[in-house]
Design a protein around this motif. Structure first.
Motif, short mmCIF file in Angstrom:
data_model
loop_
_atom_site.label_atom_id
_atom_site.label_comp_id
_atom_site.label_asym_id
_atom_site.label_seq_id
_atom_site.Cartn_x
_atom_site.Cartn_y
_atom_site.Cartn_z
N ILE A 118 0.86 -1.18 0.00
CA ILE A 118 0.00 0.00 0.00
C ILE A 118 0.89 1.22 0.00
O ILE A 118 1.69 1.42 0.92
CB ILE A 118 -0.93 0.01 1.23
N GLU A 119 0.76 2.03 -1.06
CA GLU A 119 1.54 3.27 -1.18
C GLU A 119 0.61 4.44 -0.87
O GLU A 119 -0.45 4.56 -1.48
CB GLU A 119 2.09 3.41 -2.60
N ALA A 120 1.01 5.28 0.06
CA ALA A 120 0.19 6.43 0.46
C ALA A 120 1.05 7.68 0.49
O ALA A 120 2.21 7.64 0.89
CB ALA A 120 -0.43 6.19 1.83
N ARG A 121 0.43 8.80 0.06
CA ARG A 121 1.09 10.10 0.19
C ARG A 121 0.05 11.20 0.11
O ARG A 121 -0.96 11.06 -0.55
CB ARG A 121 2.22 10.28 -0.80
N VAL A 122 0.34 12.29 0.80
CA VAL A 122 -0.56 13.44 0.81
C VAL A 122 -0.52 14.11 -0.56
O VAL A 122 0.56 14.33 -1.12
CB VAL A 122 -0.18 14.44 1.93
N THR A 123 -1.71 14.41 -1.12
CA THR A 123 -1.79 15.05 -2.43
C THR A 123 -2.10 16.54 -2.31
O THR A 123 -1.78 17.31 -3.21
CB THR A 123 -2.87 14.41 -3.30
N ARG A 124 -2.75 16.93 -1.21
CA ARG A 124 -3.04 18.35 -0.99
C ARG A 124 -3.46 18.53 0.46
O ARG A 124 -4.08 17.65 1.05
CB ARG A 124 -4.16 18.84 -1.90
N SER A 125 -3.10 19.68 1.01
CA SER A 125 -3.58 20.03 2.35
C SER A 125 -4.44 21.27 2.22
O SER A 125 -4.23 22.10 1.33
CB SER A 125 -2.41 20.25 3.31
N PHE A 126 -5.40 21.37 3.09
CA PHE A 126 -6.29 22.52 3.12
C PHE A 126 -6.03 23.24 4.45
O PHE A 126 -4.88 23.35 4.84
CB PHE A 126 -7.73 22.07 2.90
N ASN A 127 -7.01 23.70 5.14
CA ASN A 127 -6.77 24.40 6.40
C ASN A 127 -6.38 23.42 7.51
O ASN A 127 -5.29 23.48 8.07
CB ASN A 127 -8.00 25.23 6.79
N ARG A 161 -7.87 17.82 21.07
CA ARG A 161 -8.65 17.06 20.08
C ARG A 161 -9.54 17.95 19.23
O ARG A 161 -10.60 17.54 18.76
CB ARG A 161 -9.45 15.95 20.75
N LYS A 162 -9.09 19.16 18.99
CA LYS A 162 -9.77 20.11 18.10
C LYS A 162 -8.94 20.21 16.82
O LYS A 162 -7.71 20.07 16.85
CB LYS A 162 -9.88 21.49 18.75
N PRO A 163 -9.60 20.46 15.67
CA PRO A 163 -8.85 20.59 14.42
C PRO A 163 -7.78 21.68 14.51
O PRO A 163 -7.99 22.72 15.12
CB PRO A 163 -9.93 20.98 13.40
N ARG A 164 -6.63 21.38 13.94
CA ARG A 164 -5.53 22.34 13.92
C ARG A 164 -5.03 22.53 12.50
O ARG A 164 -5.20 21.68 11.64
CB ARG A 164 -4.39 21.90 14.83
N THR A 165 -4.39 23.65 12.27
CA THR A 165 -3.86 23.99 10.96
C THR A 165 -2.74 23.02 10.56
O THR A 165 -1.96 22.60 11.42
CB THR A 165 -3.32 25.43 10.98
N VAL A 166 -2.71 22.70 9.27
CA VAL A 166 -1.67 21.80 8.76
C VAL A 166 -0.79 22.55 7.76
O VAL A 166 -1.20 23.55 7.18
CB VAL A 166 -2.29 20.55 8.09
N PRO A 167 0.45 22.09 7.56
CA PRO A 167 1.34 22.74 6.60
C PRO A 167 0.81 22.65 5.17
O PRO A 167 0.14 21.68 4.80
CB PRO A 167 2.65 21.96 6.72
N ALA A 168 1.12 23.64 4.37
CA ALA A 168 0.77 23.62 2.95
C ALA A 168 1.61 22.56 2.25
O ALA A 168 2.66 22.14 2.75
CB ALA A 168 1.03 25.00 2.34
N LEU A 169 1.16 22.14 1.08
CA LEU A 169 1.86 21.13 0.30
C LEU A 169 2.33 21.75 -1.01
O LEU A 169 1.56 22.45 -1.67
CB LEU A 169 0.93 19.95 0.01
N THR A 170 3.57 21.49 -1.38
CA THR A 170 4.14 21.99 -2.62
C THR A 170 4.49 20.80 -3.52
O THR A 170 5.47 20.10 -3.26
CB THR A 170 5.42 22.82 -2.35
#
Length: 171
Positions: free
Chosen positions: A75-84, A120-129
């Motif tokens: 199983i190959e996984a990788r982030v394709t885009r991050s939002f807020n 356990r509240k949503p937090r900001t994630v880094p942008a993806l380039t």
């Protein structure tokens, strides 16, 4: 917050299909595969944001080829885009028959995860380039896939889905 590359969130998870993982036909059960995919996707999303993550959604999963008892699952996984606070993770699943020495595609899917803070509240994630042409295509399509998820989940009105509407507007 510094930006990240898709390669930095790359995860490859490998499992052996054992008798307890199969159905009556000797094929890997879909639910077991989805469980493994969720783990791989969570590891990828967690690597991207360095925080605990939870599954927010799973897109359509189509099974192209069954994976048989005794075969290996990659199983190959990788982030394709991050939002807020969320991240889309693309997964590709490969079966491998070690006896006959061949590898074959089983399926692919998109999972969405939300990063959590210590409360356990949503937090900001880094942008993806994105770096490669393939990564750029996945990145660009992610906004349309996100809008579709939000519409199907009742969180967005179809008229507000500008990226989706643009696909159907005649110039």
């Amino acid at each position: 917050m510094e930006q990240r590359k898709p390669s930095e969130s790359s995860v490859i998870m490998t499992e052996l299909v054992l008798p307890n993982d199969t159905n009556l036909f000797g094929n890997l059960m879909g639910g077991r595969l989805m469980y493994w995919m969720d783990i791989a996707a969570a590891l990828s999303a967690g690597k991207h944001c360095n925080a605990p993550v939870v599954t927010a959604s799973v897109d359509n999963i189509s099974f192209e080829s069954p994976i048989k008892l005794g075969n290996v699952v990659h199983i190959e996984a990788r982030v394709t885009r991050s939002f807020n606070t969320s991240m889309e993770v693309h997964l590709k699943v490969w079966g491998e028959d070690l006896t006959h020495q061949y590898k074959y595609k089983s399926n692919e899917a998109y999972y969405t995860f939300v990063a959590l803070d210590p409360n356990r509240k949503p937090r900001t994630v880094p942008a993806l380039t994105p770096e490669t042409e393939d990564e750029q295509k996945l990145f660009e399509g992610a906004l349309r896939r996100r809008q579709l998820r939000l519409i199907l989940g009742g969180k967005m009105k179809p008229n507000d889905a500008t990226e989706l509407k643009a696909l159907f507007q005649v110039q």
